[in-house]
Design a protein around this motif. Structure first.
Motif, PDB file in Angstrom:
ATOM      1  N   ASN A 183      -5.591   3.619   5.014  1.00  0.00           N
ATOM      2  CA  ASN A 183      -5.707   2.304   5.327  1.00  0.00           C
ATOM      3  C   ASN A 183      -6.958   2.051   4.459  1.00  0.00           C
ATOM      4  OD1 ASN A 183      -5.921  -0.477   6.548  1.00  0.00           O
ATOM      5  ND2 ASN A 183      -7.992   0.706   7.786  1.00  0.00           N
ATOM      6  N   ARG A 184      -6.368   0.966   3.726  1.00  0.00           N
ATOM      7  CA  ARG A 184      -7.581   0.077   2.664  1.00  0.00           C
ATOM      8  C   ARG A 184      -7.895  -0.411   3.191  1.00  0.00           C
ATOM      9  NH1 ARG A 184      -5.450   1.315  -3.345  1.00  0.00           N
ATOM     10  NH2 ARG A 184      -4.945   3.269  -3.288  1.00  0.00           N
ATOM     11  N   GLN A 185      -9.236  -1.025   3.785  1.00  0.00           N
ATOM     12  CA  GLN A 185      -9.786  -1.823   4.331  1.00  0.00           C
ATOM     13  C   GLN A 185     -10.033  -3.405   3.509  1.00  0.00           C
ATOM     14  OE1 GLN A 185     -13.168  -1.295   7.139  1.00  0.00           O
ATOM     15  NE2 GLN A 185     -11.485  -0.975   8.668  1.00  0.00           N
ATOM     16  N   THR A 227      -0.822   6.907   2.476  1.00  0.00           N
ATOM     17  CA  THR A 227      -1.291   6.484   3.295  1.00  0.00           C
ATOM     18  C   THR A 227      -2.459   6.592   4.403  1.00  0.00           C
ATOM     19  OG1 THR A 227      -1.525   9.144   3.310  1.00  0.00           O
ATOM     20  CG2 THR A 227       0.578   8.420   3.606  1.00  0.00           C
ATOM     21  N   ASN A 234       0.837  -1.407  -0.175  1.00  0.00           N
ATOM     22  CA  ASN A 234      -0.226   0.293  -0.084  1.00  0.00           C
ATOM     23  C   ASN A 234       1.021   0.945  -0.096  1.00  0.00           C
ATOM     24  OD1 ASN A 234      -1.600   1.835   0.348  1.00  0.00           O
ATOM     25  ND2 ASN A 234      -2.760   1.307   1.460  1.00  0.00           N
ATOM     26  N   ASP A 253      -0.576  -9.345   6.068  1.00  0.00           N
ATOM     27  CA  ASP A 253      -1.156  -9.899   7.337  1.00  0.00           C
ATOM     28  C   ASP A 253      -1.779 -11.161   7.233  1.00  0.00           C
ATOM     29  OD1 ASP A 253      -3.549  -9.280   8.305  1.00  0.00           O
ATOM     30  OD2 ASP A 253      -4.868  -9.007   6.391  1.00  0.00           O
ATOM     31  N   ARG A 258     -10.893  -7.077   7.490  1.00  0.00           N
ATOM     32  CA  ARG A 258      -9.150  -6.685   7.828  1.00  0.00           C
ATOM     33  C   ARG A 258      -8.560  -5.229   7.520  1.00  0.00           C
ATOM     34  NH1 ARG A 258      -6.562  -9.988  10.781  1.00  0.00           N
ATOM     35  NH2 ARG A 258      -5.205  -9.613  10.601  1.00  0.00           N
ATOM     36  N   ASP A 259      -7.023  -4.620   8.488  1.00  0.00           N
ATOM     37  CA  ASP A 259      -6.900  -3.630   8.059  1.00  0.00           C
ATOM     38  C   ASP A 259      -5.572  -3.685   7.255  1.00  0.00           C
ATOM     39  OD1 ASP A 259      -8.866  -2.209   9.176  1.00  0.00           O
ATOM     40  OD2 ASP A 259      -7.719  -2.142  11.231  1.00  0.00           O
ATOM     41  N   HIS A 260      -5.119  -3.223   6.426  1.00  0.00           N
ATOM     42  CA  HIS A 260      -4.575  -2.919   5.337  1.00  0.00           C
ATOM     43  C   HIS A 260      -3.910  -1.705   5.148  1.00  0.00           C
ATOM     44  CE1 HIS A 260      -6.386  -6.467   3.536  1.00  0.00           C
ATOM     45  NE2 HIS A 260      -5.701  -7.177   4.444  1.00  0.00           N
ATOM     46  N   PRO A 261      -3.027  -1.069   6.622  1.00  0.00           N
ATOM     47  CA  PRO A 261      -2.455   0.493   6.621  1.00  0.00           C
ATOM     48  C   PRO A 261      -1.030   0.123   5.489  1.00  0.00           C
ATOM     49  CG  PRO A 261      -1.285  -1.001   8.081  1.00  0.00           C
ATOM     50  CD  PRO A 261      -2.271  -1.952   7.498  1.00  0.00           C
ATOM     51  N   GLY A 262      -0.611   1.954   4.925  1.00  0.00           N
ATOM     52  CA  GLY A 262       0.088   2.197   4.200  1.00  0.00           C
ATOM     53  C   GLY A 262       1.639   1.332   4.569  1.00  0.00           C
ATOM     54  N   THR A 263       2.342   0.915   3.734  1.00  0.00           N
ATOM     55  CA  THR A 263       3.788  -0.248   3.837  1.00  0.00           C
ATOM     56  C   THR A 263       4.655   1.427   3.099  1.00  0.00           C
ATOM     57  OG1 THR A 263       3.580  -0.801   1.357  1.00  0.00           O
ATOM     58  CG2 THR A 263       2.608  -2.110   2.972  1.00  0.00           C
TER      59      THR A 263
END
Length: 706
Positions: A644-646, A642, A639, A673, A659-664
């Motif tokens: 979160n791509r839920q 910035t 990601n 995850d 599931r949360d996928h915050p910025g990498t």
């Protein structure tokens, strides 16, 4: 010469080639030595080899006094593990010299028979010699302060009429006579390597006359796929990625005899110019091996000096190659390129930056070899198994067993602690293909004459289906009754280049539909894209049961033409489909909205899924579980934003977990995850659905652990 008979032979050959080009002279006995060859040694050596000569007598004296030996060349060719030698002396830019006595005046000819000595020395050690013939007089003054390398007056006196050898037609008449002089003098000469056609040759049916007078001889043509000739030679190309993958630029399809000729000292002229230039070992070995992995003959050009010896760095490479290739020779000789025309495992781009080719034994379709030329970043290698059930894997050089798993159509080798700097080779034994539906009937929405859809399912590599440039083009599989459908495999005809991509005729966008009756198709069960790459393309499906399966091509990588040598439907994966302990790539999953891309580093497999920025877009994997129970899922994602791509995760359409996928940090940085899901015994579907307008992050793969 019997012109009438020769013309009849020519007309017959031309008729065969015109009527059925895919079958034209593809199995003639004269071609056996080339078809069984891996490589040849290409020698540009003549009057203008440094130091350049203007006197044929002086050149011949320097060659002889320098200790020239035909056996030396043969031994150097054997170090390269070559099976034939091409001698380019009658070359436009080498002074049109002839390294043998000739009764035909017109250019330099030696008194010593260097060509004859080479033919005899090669024959004594089981090699063949092919002689290079040029048709082009345009360089007849090059390197001279005055005059020409060609003597029109002497030739005119010989033939009894005026001939200007500096014209293409005049030179064509002069060179035409050389073919017949050599055919008569050298019964062991294997053939001619021709640098372009000449109108005089064509008007006088040269090629048909060669086949009539010497039916054992082959004819190769450089950079022009002339059907009457046995082989097309593709001169050195650059710009491929990786640089050694020469077959990306080959535009002729198997089973045509194909050759790629390239220089070993990558800089400088094709002939010796007076310097000792380096040989790039990685590039040279990579070219040789990738050619073998595509059933393309590698014609390797080295630059002998006047005395026939190679400069030090080329000689050193030959000594190195002699030992290096011997250790892996069984994976090259007696094999065909793997992954498409002759079967075998999938070649090309693999996981974590790996790249290479595969080969398959001619006498044993269950013996395979994986050549890892560019190794992956870690200790694991994954590639598609193309339906083969694998029983053992060993390191070819050491014989040591290699740990492997097979699931979901993928073979994974693990625990590899070191990689050879040029080519790590694994020997793979299979028990044959598994899970492929037999007796399938293929039909199409459009076809060209002589290339029906049935040719894509007849098991004959000499035939293929041609869609007649239709788009969308549709290929329909009738399984005979309702059966389980897990994937579709399409082996596209390798007659369009990957580089540049604009020349490709391969499928890009596609849709898959299924039907119980062949009339009612409903919505597509899968849409997506496949990469512009050589080898079998496999489209994985969420397992369904149907009698009819339709693959529609909705886009292409370059031009609309679509040709398929072989296509099949798999009811199950060899060794099972995606059980616990497997890695399942996102690019092989079902994609609702989005594309497969490879423009960000660090992904595994052949790419990652970039979903559309909408809520509801999803990627869905099929997982085979040996028994019911919980499993751990490791979802790899990137990601670069910035925010979160839920996502919502469901199994078999059941209850969802968020599931949360915050910025990498960037799109090149990947994170994992990890979560737990319940699986049923047998087939399961795992769906990751975007819950916000930003869509999912980029998805690379899931790994399933019990």
């Amino acid at each position: 010469m019997k012109r009438t008979a020769a013309f009849a032979v020519f007309a017959l050959l031309l008729g065969l080639l015109t009527a059925a080009p895919a079958r034209a002279d593809l199995q003639h006995p004269r071609q056996a030595f080339l078809r069984n060859s891996i490589a040849g040694l290409f020698l540009h050596w003549g009057e203008r080899t440094s130091p350049q000569h203007t006197s044929c007598t002086a050149w011949e004296n320097d060659v002889t006094n320098g200790g020239w030996s035909a056996s030396y060349w043969v031994n150097e060719a054997k170090k390269l593990h070559a099976q034939y030698i091409v001698l380019a002396t009658f070359h436009s830019r080498l002074g049109y010299a002839r390294p043998y006595p000739s009764k035909v005046p017109g250019s330099c000819a030696t008194k010593r028979d260097f060509l004859g000595e080479l033919i005899d020395a090669a024959d004594a050690q089981g090699l063949k010699v092919i002689h290079y013939m040029t048709d082009d007089p345009q360089w007849h003054e090059e390197g001279l302060s005055s005059g020409s390398w060609l003597n029109s007056d002497a030739f005119s006196d010989y033939v009894g009429h005026d001939v200007d050898l500096t014209t293409r037609d005049g030179f064509g008449e002069f060179s035409y006579l050389q073919f017949f002089e050599q055919m008569e003098r050298y019964p062991k000469l294997a053939g001619f390597w021709i640098d372009n056609d000449n109108a005089y040759w064509e008007r006088n049916n040269l090629y048909a006359e060669i086949y009539q007078q010497r039916p054992d001889m082959t004819i190769s043509n450089n950079n022009e796929d002339t059907p009457i000739m046995d082989m097309i030679s593709n001169e050195q190309k650059t710009g491929m990625t990786p640089s050694y993958d020469y077959p990306q630029a080959v535009y002729t399809a198997l089973p045509r005899l194909i050759e790629a000729d390239f220089k070993l000292p990558t800089g400088g002229p094709w002939w010796y110019g007076g310097s000792d230039q380096a040989v790039d070992r990685k590039l040279t070995l990579g070219r040789l091996i990738t050619n073998a992995g595509s059933s393309v003959k590698a014609l390797m050009a080295e630059t002998p000096m006047v005395n026939g010896r190679f400069p030090t760095q080329q000689a050193d490479f030959n000594n190195f190659a002699s030992t290096y290739l011997e250790e892996i020779w069984e994976s090259l000789y007696g094999t065909e390129g793997g992954g498409y025309m002759y079967g075998g495992l999938k070649p090309g781009f693999w996981n974590n930056g790996a790249h290479g080719v595969t080969t398959i034994a001619r006498n044993d379709p269950n013996r395979h070899y994986i050549h890892v030329i560019t190794p992956p970043s870690g200790s694991t290698l994954s590639l598609r198994d193309n339906g083969y059930r694998i029983t053992s894997v060993t390191n070819l050089r050491t014989g040591a067993p290699v740990s492997f798993t097979q699931s979901g159509g993928t073979l994974t080798l693990s625990g590899i602690s070191s990689w050879d700097q040029y080519d790590t080779v694994f020997k793979v034994i299979s028990s044959g293909r598994q899970g492929i539906h037999p007796g399938v009937t293929l039909t199409a929405g459009s076809s060209t004459g002589g290339h029906p859809a049935s040719a894509a399912g007849d098991g004959d590599y000499l035939t293929y289906w041609d869609s007649n440039a239709a788009e969308p083009a549709r290929l329909t599989f009738d399984l005979g009754s309702a059966k389980r459908v897990q994937y579709i495999a399409v082996n596209q005809r390798e007659d369009s280049t990957v580089h540049p991509s604009s020349g490709s005729a391969r499928i890009s966008g596609y849709q898959v539909h299924v039907s119980d009756d062949g009339s009612n198709w409903g919505s597509a069960v899968k849409t997506g894209t496949v990469p512009n790459a050589r080898g079998v393309q496999i489209i994985d499906l969420a397992a369904v049961t149907a009698r009819y399966v339709r693959l529609s091509k909705t886009g292409h990588h370059g031009v609309a033409r679509w040709r398929v040598d072989e296509a099949w439907v798999g009811g199950e994966y060899a060794g099972g489909g995606g059980p616990s302990g497997s890695r399942l790539e996102a690019e092989n999953a079902t994609i609702s909205q989005g594309v497969v891309e490879s423009n960000h580093a660090g992904f595994s497999g052949t790419g990652f899924v970039n979903g559309d920025n909408v809520a509801g877009s999803y990627v869905e994997w099929t997982i085979q579980a040996p028994a019911a129970g919980n499993a751990t899922i490791a979802l790899r994602y990137a990601n670069g934003t910035t925010a979160n791509r839920q996502a919502s995760v469901t199994v078999n359409g059941g209850g969802a977990q968020t599931r949360d996928h915050p910025g990498t940090g960037s799109w090149d940085t990947w994170a994992t995850d990890t979560f737990t899901v319940p699986l049923n015994a047998g087939v399961n579907t795992l769906r990751v659905t975007a819950t916000t307008a930003n869509g999912n992050p980029n998805l690379d793969h899931v790994e399933v652990q019990p």
